[in-house]
Design a protein around this motif. Structure first.
Motif, PDB file in Angstrom:
ATOM      1  N   GLU A 153       0.855  -1.180   0.000  1.00 51.89           N
ATOM      2  CA  GLU A 153       0.000   0.000   0.000  1.00 51.89           C
ATOM      3  C   GLU A 153       0.896   1.235   0.000  1.00 51.89           C
ATOM      4  N   GLN A 154       0.598   2.170  -0.881  1.00 50.83           N
ATOM      5  CA  GLN A 154       1.436   3.357  -1.018  1.00 50.83           C
ATOM      6  C   GLN A 154       0.582   4.549  -1.428  1.00 50.83           C
ATOM      7  N   ASP A 155       0.876   5.713  -0.836  1.00 44.71           N
ATOM      8  CA  ASP A 155       0.167   6.935  -1.216  1.00 44.71           C
ATOM      9  C   ASP A 155       0.431   7.248  -2.684  1.00 44.71           C
ATOM     10  N   ALA A 156      -0.644   7.423  -3.452  1.00 42.90           N
ATOM     11  CA  ALA A 156      -0.494   7.791  -4.857  1.00 42.90           C
ATOM     12  C   ALA A 156      -0.267   9.285  -5.021  1.00 42.90           C
ATOM     13  N   GLY A 157      -0.659  10.058  -4.009  1.00 48.78           N
ATOM     14  CA  GLY A 157      -0.487  11.503  -4.056  1.00 48.78           C
ATOM     15  C   GLY A 157      -0.759  12.110  -2.694  1.00 48.78           C
ATOM     16  N   THR A 158      -0.501  13.378  -2.575  1.00 49.41           N
ATOM     17  CA  THR A 158      -0.725  14.075  -1.318  1.00 49.41           C
ATOM     18  C   THR A 158      -0.880  15.562  -1.605  1.00 49.41           C
ATOM     19  N   VAL A 159      -1.026  16.349  -0.545  1.00 49.73           N
ATOM     20  CA  VAL A 159      -1.135  17.807  -0.668  1.00 49.73           C
ATOM     21  C   VAL A 159       0.078  18.445  -0.004  1.00 49.73           C
ATOM     22  N   ALA A 160       0.743  19.305  -0.717  1.00 46.83           N
ATOM     23  CA  ALA A 160       1.876  20.054  -0.176  1.00 46.83           C
ATOM     24  C   ALA A 160       1.372  21.411   0.310  1.00 46.83           C
ATOM     25  N   LEU A 161       1.677  21.755   1.554  1.00 48.49           N
ATOM     26  CA  LEU A 161       1.290  23.035   2.126  1.00 48.49           C
ATOM     27  C   LEU A 161       2.477  23.990   2.090  1.00 48.49           C
ATOM     28  N   ARG A 162       2.225  25.217   1.669  1.00 47.72           N
ATOM     29  CA  ARG A 162       3.305  26.201   1.522  1.00 47.72           C
ATOM     30  C   ARG A 162       2.866  27.571   2.057  1.00 47.72           C
ATOM     31  N   PRO A 163       3.144  27.891   3.320  1.00 44.69           N
ATOM     32  CA  PRO A 163       2.978  29.264   3.780  1.00 44.69           C
ATOM     33  C   PRO A 163       4.066  30.140   3.147  1.00 44.69           C
ATOM     34  N   PHE A 164       3.744  31.398   2.865  1.00 41.38           N
ATOM     35  CA  PHE A 164       4.712  32.256   2.190  1.00 41.38           C
ATOM     36  C   PHE A 164       4.534  33.709   2.598  1.00 41.38           C
ATOM     37  N   VAL A 165       5.582  34.483   2.364  1.00 39.38           N
ATOM     38  CA  VAL A 165       5.549  35.929   2.574  1.00 39.38           C
ATOM     39  C   VAL A 165       6.131  36.585   1.332  1.00 39.38           C
ATOM     40  N   GLY A 166       5.539  37.693   0.901  1.00 44.54           N
ATOM     41  CA  GLY A 166       6.001  38.384  -0.288  1.00 44.54           C
ATOM     42  C   GLY A 166       6.278  39.848  -0.014  1.00 44.54           C
ATOM     43  N   VAL A 167       7.211  40.397  -0.767  1.00 44.55           N
ATOM     44  CA  VAL A 167       7.588  41.803  -0.646  1.00 44.55           C
ATOM     45  C   VAL A 167       7.495  42.418  -2.033  1.00 44.55           C
ATOM     46  N   GLU A 168       6.592  43.396  -2.212  1.00 50.01           N
ATOM     47  CA  GLU A 168       6.419  44.062  -3.500  1.00 50.01           C
ATOM     48  C   GLU A 168       7.265  45.335  -3.530  1.00 50.01           C
ATOM     49  N   PHE A 169       8.169  45.408  -4.506  1.00 49.69           N
ATOM     50  CA  PHE A 169       9.014  46.595  -4.648  1.00 49.69           C
ATOM     51  C   PHE A 169       8.406  47.610  -5.601  1.00 49.69           C
ATOM     52  N   THR A 170       7.839  47.111  -6.707  1.00 47.61           N
ATOM     53  CA  THR A 170       7.148  47.951  -7.680  1.00 47.61           C
ATOM     54  C   THR A 170       5.888  47.214  -8.106  1.00 47.61           C
ATOM     55  N   GLU A 171       5.122  47.800  -8.979  1.00 54.56           N
ATOM     56  CA  GLU A 171       3.925  47.128  -9.481  1.00 54.56           C
ATOM     57  C   GLU A 171       4.268  45.925 -10.347  1.00 54.56           C
ATOM     58  N   ASN A 172       5.535  45.827 -10.784  1.00 52.20           N
ATOM     59  CA  ASN A 172       5.956  44.749 -11.679  1.00 52.20           C
ATOM     60  C   ASN A 172       6.816  43.679 -11.018  1.00 52.20           C
ATOM     61  N   ILE A 173       7.437  43.984  -9.882  1.00 53.53           N
ATOM     62  CA  ILE A 173       8.432  43.091  -9.304  1.00 53.53           C
ATOM     63  C   ILE A 173       8.158  42.852  -7.825  1.00 53.53           C
ATOM     64  N   ALA A 174       8.202  41.573  -7.436  1.00 57.16           N
ATOM     65  CA  ALA A 174       8.077  41.197  -6.026  1.00 57.16           C
ATOM     66  C   ALA A 174       9.026  40.044  -5.738  1.00 57.16           C
ATOM     67  N   LEU A 175       9.450  39.942  -4.488  1.00 58.12           N
ATOM     68  CA  LEU A 175      10.210  38.792  -4.018  1.00 58.12           C
ATOM     69  C   LEU A 175       9.321  37.983  -3.077  1.00 58.12           C
ATOM     70  N   GLU A 176       9.380  36.661  -3.196  1.00 60.15           N
ATOM     71  CA  GLU A 176       8.530  35.802  -2.373  1.00 60.15           C
ATOM     72  C   GLU A 176       9.369  34.692  -1.749  1.00 60.15           C
TER      73      GLU A 176
END
Length: 209
Positions: free
Chosen positions: A57-80
């Motif tokens: 018996e083996q898991d065929a799939g799962t859910v990956a959880l990803r908390p994140f924080v982002g920093v927007e420098f301009t309307e076009n560019i952000a770091l996450e």
């Protein structure tokens, strides 16, 4: 190494936030599909380990959880910056010349990632669209247990590049703070995976301050 990498990311986030137009925090959940190894495992137990039978018996799939924080420098560019985790369980039981056996193992992944998000101009109808490019450090841990008395633990860490695409839907009265996200991200050179790569299709939510 991973602790150092995480510490550097936190320091960079705090430093970058001083120059940011906006900061946001959120969480994503992504589907992970694993390669079906049940037949290969059963054949290994019967042919190589001389077991009479092997039920896997083996898991065929799962859910990956990803908390994140982002920093927007301009309307076009952000770091996450994000932290992702997921795991897979496998168990085998059957009979052999000495009686019955049952063995199980869990492989777990913990990923620290950073990326630049690039968007069209704010007055564009496609401003919610973004391209992602960056890197990650992933640690894979392995824990094995056997009814015959065997135990084993090991770990492996690899770093690699990541890239992807996504779309953020802003909603609410001001359409400035709340957003839903749909994203696709490819992680290369991932520890503990047979093909060394991982594709995540995720959905999430974030709040922009």
């Amino acid at each position: 190494m991973k602790k150092i990498f995480t510490g550097v990311m936190i320091s960079m986030t705090l430093t970058c936030s001083a120059f940011a137009q906006a900061v946001y925090v959120g969480v994503e959940g992504g589907a992970v599909a694993f390669k079906d190894e049940t037949d290969d495992i059963a054949n290994t137990y019967v042919n190589d380990y001389n077991a009479y039978s092997a039920s896997v018996e083996q898991d065929a799939g799962t859910v990956a959880l990803r908390p994140f924080v982002g920093v927007e420098f301009t309307e076009n560019i952000a770091l996450e910056f994000g932290l992702m985790s997921f795991s897979q369980d496998t168990s085998v039981e059957g009979s052999y010349s000495g009686g019955f056996y049952k063995e199980s193992w869990e492989r777990a992944w913990r990923t620290v990632d950073f990326s630049a998000l690039l968007r069209p101009a704010a007055d564009s109808q496609l401003h919610g669209l973004f391209a992602r490019i960056g890197g990650h450090s992933t640690k894979s841990t392995y824990e094995f247990k056997s009814s015959l008395g065997g135990r084993e633990n090991n770990s492996e860490t690899k770093s690699g590049a990541l890239f992807g695409l996504g779309y953020d839907w802003f909603f609410g009265e001001s359409r400035a703070h709340h957003a839903l996200r749909l994203s696709f991200t490819h992680y290369g050179n991932v520890a503990g995976l047979e093909d060394d790569s991982l594709n995540i299709l995720g959905v999430g939510y974030f709040y922009r301050f």
